[in-house]
Each structure stands twice: as structure tokens, then as C-alpha cells.
Design an enzyme around this catalytic site. Structure first.
Site, PDB file in Angstrom:
ATOM      1  N   ASP A 135       0.838  -1.190   0.000  1.00 35.52           N
ATOM      2  CA  ASP A 135       0.000   0.000   0.000  1.00 35.52           C
ATOM      3  C   ASP A 135       0.879   1.248   0.000  1.00 35.52           C
ATOM      4  OD1 ASP A 135      -2.673   1.343   0.482  1.00 35.52           O
ATOM      5  OD2 ASP A 135      -1.556   2.044   2.226  1.00 35.52           O
TER       6      ASP A 135
ATOM      7  N   TYR B 146       2.950  10.217  -0.712  1.00 34.29           N
ATOM      8  CA  TYR B 146       4.076   9.829   0.125  1.00 34.29           C
ATOM      9  C   TYR B 146       5.397  10.162  -0.569  1.00 34.29           C
ATOM     10  CZ  TYR B 146       0.535   6.932   2.490  1.00 34.29           C
ATOM     11  OH  TYR B 146      -0.588   6.476   3.135  1.00 34.29           O
TER      12      TYR B 146
END
Length: 170
Positions: A50, A55
Site C-alpha cells: 500500500d 508519500y
């Protein structure tokens, strides 16, 4: 490893997955070591990873892409589109950027990271329908949605079903 179907799809999710969030991409572990750590997890059966375009401004997806490269067909990849990319055109562009960083032709589970109250969920889901129909994504999920927003998302998907709802639990 124990697996479970992802929603109504034929995708089997391992009981334990690997997260590639902030503590992963911001740590002082060298890039190559991060790739190696994900590959070790895959070898141990953690074949669900995931991540998100958010990010590390895509760095996490690049690391995941390199890690899964030799075994892509055996790994379930989930990534998320950020809330400022939820207009129709931005969803399509964000998905293409994620596909490129992940070095893959498809995303198993593409999720909305956070809802954006200034963009109608129906507009966002119309782009997700296109991604499903073109094979760029296999399943749709939402994160951090209220029950009402989940209902709106499902209604907007029509014959397609939401495969997942991911919310914080800590």
C-alpha cells in the site's frame, strides 16, 4: 499465507501487507535497502503493498515500482490519489503518473486518499470509471470517507462496486 478476496474481485489479498507510508520513505534507510526490504517482504508472502502518490511526492511509488518489477504479476499494489487531484482530468493525470512511477500497466486498487468537499464525488468517480474501463485500474477504494460519502461514491460508480474502505484506526 492466508488470503481474502478484495471486494467482489478475483484479486486475493494476503492477510499481511506492507505499507510504504511516511515512516518508510522518510527514514534514513538508503533507497536500495528500502527496495530490498520490500522484496524480502514479498518473498515472505507479504504480496500486498500500500502506497500513495502523496508519500514523498511520489518517491514511495518509485521505490515500490522498483521492488515489484521482477514479480509484478504476483503482487497486489494499492495506491492513492491525493485530495487536490480529484477533478476528472486530474484523476486521469494522477493515475498515469502513478503508473509510470510504479513501472506497471495497471494498479490493482486505486483509492481516493481523502475526500475533497469542493469537488463532487460523482466527478471523481466518472474518472475512476474510465480508468476501470481502460484497464488501468482493477478496483476502486476510498479512504477517510464518511458513510454518506461512501454511499455517494458507490452510487456514482454505477455497475462497478467499491472494493475497499480504508479508514484510520489507532
Amino acid at each position: 499465507m492466508l488470503t481474502k478476496p478484495l471486494g467482489q474481485s478475483s484479486i486475493q489479498l494476503p492477510a499481511i501487507g506492507q505499507g510504504a507510508g511516511d515512516t518508510f520513505f522518510t527514514s534514513d534507510i538508503p533507497y536500495r535497502r528500502k527496495v530490498a526490504l520490500l522484496r524480502t517482504g514479498i518473498e515472505l508472502g507479504m504480496r500486498f503493498i500500500d502506497t500513495s502518490e502523496f508519500y514523498g511526492d511520489g518517491l514511495s511509488e518509485e521505490i515500490v515500482g522498483e521492488a515489484i518489477d521482477p514479480v509484478r504479476e504476483h503482487v497486489v499494489v494499492a495506491t492513492k490519489v491525493w485530495s487536490n487531484h480529484l477533478s476528472y482530468e486530474e484523476v486521469l493525470k494522477a493515475a498515469d503518473r502513478s503508473l509510470k512511477r510504479l513501472n506497471t500497466d495497471y494498479i490493482d486498487l486505486y483509492q481516493i486518499h481523502w475526500p475533497n468537499p469542493s469537488i463532487p464525488i460523482s466527478e471523481t468517480m466518472s474518472a475512476f470509471r474510465v480508468l476501470l474501463e481502460t484497464g488501468k485500474i482493477k478496483c476502486v477504494g476510498v479512504c477517510n470517507f464518511t458513510p454518506r460519502e461512501v454511499g455517494l461514491a458507490q452510487d456514482a460508480l454505477g455497475e462497478y462496486e467499491l472494493a475497499s474502505v480504508q479508514n484510520e484506526y489507532n
